[in-house]
Design a protein around this motif. Structure first.
Motif, PDB file in Angstrom:
ATOM      1  N   GLY A 103      19.345  70.548-107.199  1.00  0.00           N
ATOM      2  CA  GLY A 103      20.071  69.396-106.673  1.00  0.00           C
ATOM      3  C   GLY A 103      21.488  69.752-106.271  1.00  0.00           C
ATOM      4  O   GLY A 103      21.976  69.314-105.224  1.00  0.00           O
ATOM      5  N   ARG A 104      22.162  70.549-107.101  1.00  0.00           N
ATOM      6  CA  ARG A 104      23.538  70.948-106.781  1.00  0.00           C
ATOM      7  C   ARG A 104      23.582  71.827-105.537  1.00  0.00           C
ATOM      8  O   ARG A 104      24.472  71.691-104.687  1.00  0.00           O
ATOM      9  N   VAL A 105      22.621  72.744-105.406  1.00  0.00           N
ATOM     10  CA  VAL A 105      22.563  73.632-104.242  1.00  0.00           C
ATOM     11  C   VAL A 105      22.333  72.819-102.970  1.00  0.00           C
ATOM     12  O   VAL A 105      23.021  73.001-101.951  1.00  0.00           O
ATOM     13  N   LEU A 106      21.370  71.908-103.029  1.00  0.00           N
ATOM     14  CA  LEU A 106      21.066  71.078-101.859  1.00  0.00           C
ATOM     15  C   LEU A 106      22.257  70.215-101.461  1.00  0.00           C
ATOM     16  O   LEU A 106      22.531  70.028-100.275  1.00  0.00           O
ATOM     17  N   ALA A 107      22.964  69.686-102.460  1.00  0.00           N
ATOM     18  CA  ALA A 107      24.130  68.848-102.169  1.00  0.00           C
ATOM     19  C   ALA A 107      25.183  69.633-101.396  1.00  0.00           C
ATOM     20  O   ALA A 107      25.764  69.133-100.433  1.00  0.00           O
ATOM     21  N   LYS A 108      25.431  70.862-101.813  1.00  0.00           N
ATOM     22  CA  LYS A 108      26.422  71.695-101.123  1.00  0.00           C
ATOM     23  C   LYS A 108      26.001  71.965 -99.685  1.00  0.00           C
ATOM     24  O   LYS A 108      26.825  71.949 -98.756  1.00  0.00           O
ATOM     25  N   LEU A 109      24.702  72.206 -99.479  1.00  0.00           N
ATOM     26  CA  LEU A 109      24.212  72.469 -98.128  1.00  0.00           C
ATOM     27  C   LEU A 109      24.305  71.232 -97.248  1.00  0.00           C
ATOM     28  O   LEU A 109      24.788  71.285 -96.116  1.00  0.00           O
ATOM     29  N   LEU A 110      23.870  70.113 -97.786  1.00  0.00           N
ATOM     30  CA  LEU A 110      23.778  68.911 -96.973  1.00  0.00           C
ATOM     31  C   LEU A 110      25.130  68.274 -96.685  1.00  0.00           C
ATOM     32  O   LEU A 110      25.263  67.524 -95.721  1.00  0.00           O
ATOM     33  N   LEU A 111      26.115  68.565 -97.523  1.00  0.00           N
ATOM     34  CA  LEU A 111      27.442  68.006 -97.271  1.00  0.00           C
ATOM     35  C   LEU A 111      28.246  68.840 -96.277  1.00  0.00           C
ATOM     36  O   LEU A 111      29.352  68.487 -95.914  1.00  0.00           O
ATOM     37  N   HIS A 112      27.663  69.937 -95.846  1.00  0.00           N
ATOM     38  CA  HIS A 112      28.288  70.764 -94.818  1.00  0.00           C
ATOM     39  C   HIS A 112      27.494  70.546 -93.529  1.00  0.00           C
ATOM     40  O   HIS A 112      26.357  70.999 -93.414  1.00  0.00           O
ATOM     41  N   PRO A 113      28.063  69.837 -92.539  1.00  0.00           N
ATOM     42  CA  PRO A 113      27.295  69.459 -91.345  1.00  0.00           C
ATOM     43  C   PRO A 113      26.586  70.621 -90.660  1.00  0.00           C
ATOM     44  O   PRO A 113      25.415  70.509 -90.286  1.00  0.00           O
ATOM     45  N   LYS A 114      27.273  71.740 -90.500  1.00  0.00           N
ATOM     46  CA  LYS A 114      26.659  72.878 -89.810  1.00  0.00           C
ATOM     47  C   LYS A 114      25.510  73.471 -90.628  1.00  0.00           C
ATOM     48  O   LYS A 114      24.441  73.795 -90.101  1.00  0.00           O
ATOM     49  N   LEU A 115      25.732  73.578 -91.948  1.00  0.00           N
ATOM     50  CA  LEU A 115      24.692  74.143 -92.807  1.00  0.00           C
ATOM     51  C   LEU A 115      23.479  73.227 -92.881  1.00  0.00           C
ATOM     52  O   LEU A 115      22.333  73.697 -92.900  1.00  0.00           O
ATOM     53  N   SER A 116      23.719  71.910 -92.920  1.00  0.00           N
ATOM     54  CA  SER A 116      22.591  70.978 -92.990  1.00  0.00           C
ATOM     55  C   SER A 116      21.769  71.025 -91.700  1.00  0.00           C
ATOM     56  O   SER A 116      20.540  70.916 -91.733  1.00  0.00           O
ATOM     57  N   THR A 117      22.450  71.210 -90.568  1.00  0.00           N
ATOM     58  CA  THR A 117      21.734  71.327 -89.292  1.00  0.00           C
ATOM     59  C   THR A 117      20.892  72.591 -89.265  1.00  0.00           C
ATOM     60  O   THR A 117      19.737  72.586 -88.817  1.00  0.00           O
ATOM     61  N   ILE A 118      21.471  73.691 -89.762  1.00  0.00           N
ATOM     62  CA  ILE A 118      20.725  74.965 -89.827  1.00  0.00           C
ATOM     63  C   ILE A 118      19.521  74.817 -90.755  1.00  0.00           C
ATOM     64  O   ILE A 118      18.414  75.271 -90.434  1.00  0.00           O
ATOM     65  N   LEU A 119      19.740  74.174 -91.910  1.00  0.00           N
ATOM     66  CA  LEU A 119      18.646  73.963 -92.860  1.00  0.00           C
ATOM     67  C   LEU A 119      17.518  73.170 -92.208  1.00  0.00           C
ATOM     68  O   LEU A 119      16.335  73.516 -92.360  1.00  0.00           O
ATOM     69  N   LEU A 120      17.873  72.129 -91.483  1.00  0.00           N
ATOM     70  CA  LEU A 120      16.850  71.300 -90.849  1.00  0.00           C
ATOM     71  C   LEU A 120      16.079  72.095 -89.799  1.00  0.00           C
ATOM     72  O   LEU A 120      14.849  71.971 -89.687  1.00  0.00           O
ATOM     73  N   ARG A 121      16.769  72.927 -89.039  1.00  0.00           N
ATOM     74  CA  ARG A 121      16.089  73.758 -88.029  1.00  0.00           C
ATOM     75  C   ARG A 121      15.091  74.699 -88.693  1.00  0.00           C
ATOM     76  O   ARG A 121      13.977  74.905 -88.202  1.00  0.00           O
ATOM     77  N   ILE A 122      15.512  75.254 -89.838  1.00  0.00           N
ATOM     78  CA  ILE A 122      14.610  76.151 -90.580  1.00  0.00           C
ATOM     79  C   ILE A 122      13.385  75.388 -91.066  1.00  0.00           C
ATOM     80  O   ILE A 122      12.249  75.871 -90.963  1.00  0.00           O
ATOM     81  N   LEU A 123      13.607  74.169 -91.558  1.00  0.00           N
ATOM     82  CA  LEU A 123      12.501  73.366 -92.079  1.00  0.00           C
ATOM     83  C   LEU A 123      11.530  72.967 -90.970  1.00  0.00           C
ATOM     84  O   LEU A 123      10.324  72.866 -91.195  1.00  0.00           O
ATOM     85  N   ILE A 124      12.050  72.751 -89.774  1.00  0.00           N
ATOM     86  CA  ILE A 124      11.185  72.403 -88.637  1.00  0.00           C
ATOM     87  C   ILE A 124      10.315  73.600 -88.257  1.00  0.00           C
ATOM     88  O   ILE A 124       9.120  73.470 -87.970  1.00  0.00           O
ATOM     89  N   ILE A 125      10.906  74.787 -88.292  1.00  0.00           N
ATOM     90  CA  ILE A 125      10.169  76.013 -87.958  1.00  0.00           C
ATOM     91  C   ILE A 125       9.198  76.384 -89.077  1.00  0.00           C
ATOM     92  O   ILE A 125       8.074  76.827 -88.834  1.00  0.00           O
ATOM     93  N   VAL A 126       9.653  76.201 -90.324  1.00  0.00           N
ATOM     94  CA  VAL A 126       8.837  76.555 -91.490  1.00  0.00           C
ATOM     95  C   VAL A 126       8.651  75.301 -92.343  1.00  0.00           C
ATOM     96  O   VAL A 126       9.291  75.121 -93.381  1.00  0.00           O
ATOM     97  N   PRO A 127       7.764  74.388 -91.935  1.00  0.00           N
ATOM     98  CA  PRO A 127       7.668  73.090 -92.600  1.00  0.00           C
ATOM     99  C   PRO A 127       7.266  73.142 -94.068  1.00  0.00           C
ATOM    100  O   PRO A 127       7.627  72.251 -94.838  1.00  0.00           O
ATOM    101  N   PHE A 128       6.518  74.192 -94.471  1.00  0.00           N
ATOM    102  CA  PHE A 128       6.117  74.258 -95.881  1.00  0.00           C
ATOM    103  C   PHE A 128       7.321  74.461 -96.804  1.00  0.00           C
ATOM    104  O   PHE A 128       7.240  74.221 -98.006  1.00  0.00           O
ATOM    105  N   ALA A 129       8.463  74.894 -96.220  1.00  0.00           N
ATOM    106  CA  ALA A 129       9.665  75.083 -97.036  1.00  0.00           C
ATOM    107  C   ALA A 129      10.165  73.752 -97.597  1.00  0.00           C
ATOM    108  O   ALA A 129      10.711  73.704 -98.702  1.00  0.00           O
ATOM    109  N   LEU A 130       9.968  72.662 -96.845  1.00  0.00           N
ATOM    110  CA  LEU A 130      10.393  71.344 -97.337  1.00  0.00           C
ATOM    111  C   LEU A 130       9.545  70.936 -98.543  1.00  0.00           C
ATOM    112  O   LEU A 130      10.066  70.388 -99.523  1.00  0.00           O
ATOM    113  N   LYS A 131       8.253  71.231 -98.488  1.00  0.00           N
ATOM    114  CA  LYS A 131       7.389  70.915 -99.628  1.00  0.00           C
ATOM    115  C   LYS A 131       7.771  71.755-100.846  1.00  0.00           C
ATOM    116  O   LYS A 131       7.670  71.291-101.989  1.00  0.00           O
TER     117      LYS A 131
END
Length: 378
Positions: free
Chosen positions: A334-362
């Motif tokens: 939870g702490r790691v995700l919070a740091k990523l998601l509160l950084h706009p650029k990092l959250s956008t990169i994370l989302l792009r990765i999840l779109i390419i590799v959808p099983f990562a979200l699961k």
């Protein structure tokens, strides 16, 4: 007036009432001290993973009686609205704290628990007994006290807990709305400075609850302006807010929310729920963790009071070990995700990765959710 009780629970929220129902089902005398009236709205995401259902069944809780919303999917979006959806492996349900806590409160009373409306003034441990003093002059004694007094309390100050000494930057806002939102979804949507959960609870009500850094919020005059100029920058939040009607007189707020590490035991008090540790709401699983922690503590309390665990020290060590085993990794994620998601650029990169590799979200969901809570006794 002095009373000796087998178990005193400080706090009648989700964890406290669950523990009260569990222990009373096992024929222990339980007293719950809660300062607020029932029912009461609380700042909460109001989504629970289905991991709790086997345990609820054992507790004789028929959650369908309060008509929760069935939730099977997650939608996650970045600040610009780019989104990804996935099935929730276990699924879950949406239910307001107003309805759920009141349901648990009535079940606890039905089980014979004593619920006292009062505020705890002091807790002293001496000669292997607790003495709990309340604002209204009650003096209660017990071998066991469970701490279920929420995210932060005057008792945290009394116990001189580490986290309470540090100022927290977080503010949470929650309100109920009427409007259109697909009931099978829980939405997690980023905005500048925070993130927002959206899901339905009972009676087609939409719960919108968001967490924001105070520094980002204070630039605006009020909640209305903040939602207009910040939340609505995310098109998913804009759509929900512009097509919904506020059902509360005004949104509820709570400040100084701390996600700092807490100890699960302080001054021999077994802490449960948010009192023991608070997961970032973006993980959507704080309610299930509170319920599970109540079960872990109740199991050990039963063994201790039945002399199956011979010493308090052993009981405390077992609780700390079980707490860490079940929740430490989830809190860290939870702490790691919070740091990523509160950084706009990092959250956008994370989302792009999840779109390419959808099983990562699961994989992330699996790391922040637990397995079904097993009940090994009848």
């Amino acid at each position: 007036m002095e009373n000796e009780k087998e178990v005193i629970i400080i706090g009648g929220g989700l964890a406290g009432l669950t523990a009260a129902i569990h222990l009373s089902k096992r024929y222990f005398s339980v007293t719950v001290i809660e300062k607020n009236e029932f029912p009461k709205h609380k700042v909460c995401g109001e989504y629970i993973s289905n991991e709790v259902l086997p345990y609820f069944e054992w507790l004789d809780l028929n959650i369908s009686d309060i008509k929760p919303t069935t939730i099977t999917k997650l939608k996650f979006s970045s600040t610009n609205g780019t989104s990804i959806s996935t099935d929730l492996p276990l699924g879950g349900f949406g239910i307001s704290r107003y309805e759920l806590d009141f349901y648990l409160y009535n079940k606890a009373i039905e089980n014979g628990c004593k619920i006292i409306k009062d505020e705890v003034k002091n807790v002293v441990f001496n000669n292997d007994l607790f003495e709990v003093t309340t604002e209204n002059g009650l003096h209660l004694k017990s071998k066991i006290v469970l701490g279920a007094f929420g995210k932060r309390s005057n008792i945290d100050l009394l116990l001189n807990r580490d986290f309470i000494q540090k100022k927290s930057p977080w503010l949470a806002v929650k309100a109920h709305y009427s409007g259109e939102f697909r009931s099978e979804f829980v939405g997690l949507h980023n905005f500048n400075g925070g993130y927002c959960g959206v899901s339905k609870v009972e009676n087609e009500i939409i719960n919108i609850c968001y967490l924001v850094r105070y520094n980002a919020f204070k630039k605006y005059k009020n909640i209305t302006d903040f939602q207009e100029f910040v939340l609505k920058k995310n098109p998913h939040l804009k759509k929900v807010l512009e097509n919904s009607k506020l059902l509360f007189e005004k949104p509820l707020t709570i400040s100084q929310i701390s996600f700092e590490k807490k100890l699960p035991i302080e001054n021999h008090i077994l802490m449960i729920g948010d009192t023991a540790g608070l997961i970032h709401p973006l993980c959507g699983n704080g309610m299930a963790m509170a319920i599970h922690s109540a079960k872990i503590a109740s199991d050990l309390v039963e063994k201790f009071l039945s002399n199956k665990i011979k010493s308090r020290l052993v009981c405390e060590k077992k609780y700390t070990k079980k707490w860490n085993f079940n929740f430490n990794n989830r809190l860290k994620m939870g702490r790691v995700l919070a740091k990523l998601l509160l950084h706009p650029k990092l959250s956008t990169i994370l989302l792009r990765i999840l779109i390419i590799v959808p099983f990562a979200l699961k994989f992330i969901i699996k790391k922040t959710h637990g397995k079904p809570i097993l009940v090994k006794y009848k």
